[in-house]
Design an enzyme around this catalytic site. Structure first.
Site, PDB file in Angstrom:
ATOM      1  N   LEU A 202      32.668 -34.336  44.758  1.00 20.57           N
ATOM      2  CA  LEU A 202      31.581 -35.122  45.343  1.00 20.57           C
ATOM      3  C   LEU A 202      30.322 -34.275  45.337  1.00 20.57           C
ATOM      4  O   LEU A 202      30.265 -33.232  45.994  1.00 20.57           O
ATOM      5  CB  LEU A 202      31.906 -35.546  46.779  1.00 20.57           C
ATOM      6  CG  LEU A 202      33.053 -36.533  47.008  1.00 20.57           C
ATOM      7  CD1 LEU A 202      34.420 -35.869  46.876  1.00 20.57           C
ATOM      8  CD2 LEU A 202      32.931 -37.150  48.404  1.00 20.57           C
ATOM      9  N   GLY A 292      28.354 -32.470  50.304  1.00 19.92           N
ATOM     10  CA  GLY A 292      29.007 -31.951  49.101  1.00 19.92           C
ATOM     11  C   GLY A 292      30.405 -31.428  49.347  1.00 19.92           C
ATOM     12  O   GLY A 292      30.637 -30.715  50.310  1.00 19.92           O
ATOM     13  N   SER A 293      31.393 -31.750  48.467  1.00 18.31           N
ATOM     14  CA  SER A 293      32.760 -31.407  48.796  1.00 18.31           C
ATOM     15  C   SER A 293      33.723 -31.814  47.692  1.00 18.31           C
ATOM     16  O   SER A 293      33.328 -32.222  46.607  1.00 18.31           O
ATOM     17  CB  SER A 293      33.152 -32.121  50.085  1.00 18.31           C
ATOM     18  OG  SER A 293      32.862 -33.506  49.945  1.00 18.31           O
ATOM     19  N   ARG A 294      35.028 -31.720  47.996  1.00 20.72           N
ATOM     20  CA  ARG A 294      36.092 -32.201  47.135  1.00 20.72           C
ATOM     21  C   ARG A 294      37.055 -33.055  47.955  1.00 20.72           C
ATOM     22  O   ARG A 294      37.226 -32.848  49.157  1.00 20.72           O
ATOM     23  CB  ARG A 294      36.904 -31.046  46.533  1.00 20.72           C
ATOM     24  CG  ARG A 294      36.196 -30.222  45.494  1.00 20.72           C
ATOM     25  CD  ARG A 294      37.146 -29.200  44.884  1.00 20.72           C
ATOM     26  NE  ARG A 294      38.221 -29.857  44.151  1.00 20.72           N
ATOM     27  CZ  ARG A 294      38.093 -30.299  42.905  1.00 20.72           C
ATOM     28  NH1 ARG A 294      36.953 -30.173  42.265  1.00 20.72           N
ATOM     29  NH2 ARG A 294      39.113 -30.868  42.293  1.00 20.72           N
TER      30      ARG A 294
END
Length: 332
Positions: A202, A292-294
């Site tokens: 993301l 922001g990330s996974r």
């Protein structure tokens, strides 16, 4: 891409209570959370001092039970950070602030919008005011950067409506973003067998609300504090702060699934509102990762499993179908 394996019966898992390191929907805490909690204390003081009738009315409307509860719950707003650890609840009709869900932004991000967005708004207004006072039009250009950052903050916490696909065995994406990892695993501990992992990155421009991939019961939550490495590097998935949501499908054969929320270099706050034992419908919003990330999804390789996810595919949480169980046998 398709994969299949013989279906092997597994025992139904027992719902496990929350671990001690999950004390709110945002276990990593943070400055904004502390500000919101302090504001909540001030708000409850005001209500008890000047609106006793309202407090008494909401006390009568409050439902559920919370033995030894350490949370001060006056109205539904007080459950924002505690719904996963507190046994009290209110009917939707008793939530006078439900209109906030219709603003187009997630409620867990309203404080960030007010704090960060308000700061950038003041900078933009200040630059415009200075250009008028100094009669220098070029000063107005200084408002462009903070105005753009204001738009970014509001956009980051957007919460668009999604049309949820129907059908038995349909697995939808738990997040918006780009699929950058598809891996077949010989064994997954929670799934107790071979699995398929789908990794979604993301960016800061994606919607960051997470959704349930299939109608299922929450079996267990695990919170693992860690680092905040760049989420673009898949290796950071094992080191970064993360929260695991372990699920059991509502329909037979009650397949298990695992969703991991993984923080990134900018994303420092994981939010998960799910609580063990509750049943959540496919596409239900259960949390988000801020900035922001996974997100990773683990599915059991039970047949027939048709995996529709593709590398570099852009997906939308709650609406993009990643896999299907049942139906025709998969094509190799």
């Amino acid at each position: 891409m398709s994969t299949a394996a013989p279906v092997s019966p597994v025992s139904r898992p027992t719902v496990r209570p929350l671990p001690s390191n999950i004390t709110s929907v945002q276990p990593g805490n943070g400055t904004i959370v502390r500000l919101e909690l302090a504001w909540g204390q001030l708000r409850r003081w005001y209500l008890r001092a000047f609106r006793r009738g309202y407090v008494a009315h909401m006390h009568q409307r409050r439902q559920g039970d919370c033995p030894g509860c350490t949370h001060d719950i006056v109205d539904p707003r007080d459950l924002k950070f505690h719904r996963n650890v507190c046994g009290f609840r209110f009917d939707a009709a008793d939530d006078r602030f439900a209109w906030r869900d219709r603003l187009g932004v997630t409620r867990v991000g309203l404080a960030e919008i007010l704090v960060f967005g308000g700061f950038f708004l003041m900078l933009a207004v200040g630059a415009l005011s200075a250009s008028v006072l100094l009669a220098a039009r070029w000063v107005a250009l200084l408002a462009v950067a903070p105005a753009a950052l204001l738009v970014f903050v509001v956009s980051f916490f957007r919460d668009p409506h999604r049309r949820i696909p129907e059908g038995s065995g349909v697995i939808v994406s738990p997040a918006d973003g780009t699929i950058d990892d598809i891996e077949q695993l010989d064994h997954c501990e929670f799934l107790d067998g071979p699995a398929v992992k789908v990794g979604i990155f993301l960016s800061v421009f994606n919607v960051h609300v997470n959704r349930i991939p299939e109608t299922s019961r929450v079996i267990e939550l695990r919170y693992l504090p860690g680092k905040f490495g760049n989420a673009l590097r898949r290796s950071t998935a094992a080191e970064n702060e993360q929260l695991w949501i372990m699920l059991e499908a509502a329909d037979p054969p009650h397949r298990r699934m695992l969703v991991k929320q993984i923080a990134g270099a900018i994303a420092r706050r994981i939010v998960c509102e799910a609580r063990p034992g509750e049943m959540l419908a496919r596409g239900t919003k259960f949390g988000m990762i801020k900035f922001g990330s996974r997100t990773e999804l683990y599915l059991p390789r039970e047949g027939p499993l048709c995996l529709e996810a593709k590398l570099n595919q852009s997906v939308r949480g709650g609406s993009t179908v990643l896999a299907r169980y049942g139906g025709d046998a998969p094509t190799p």
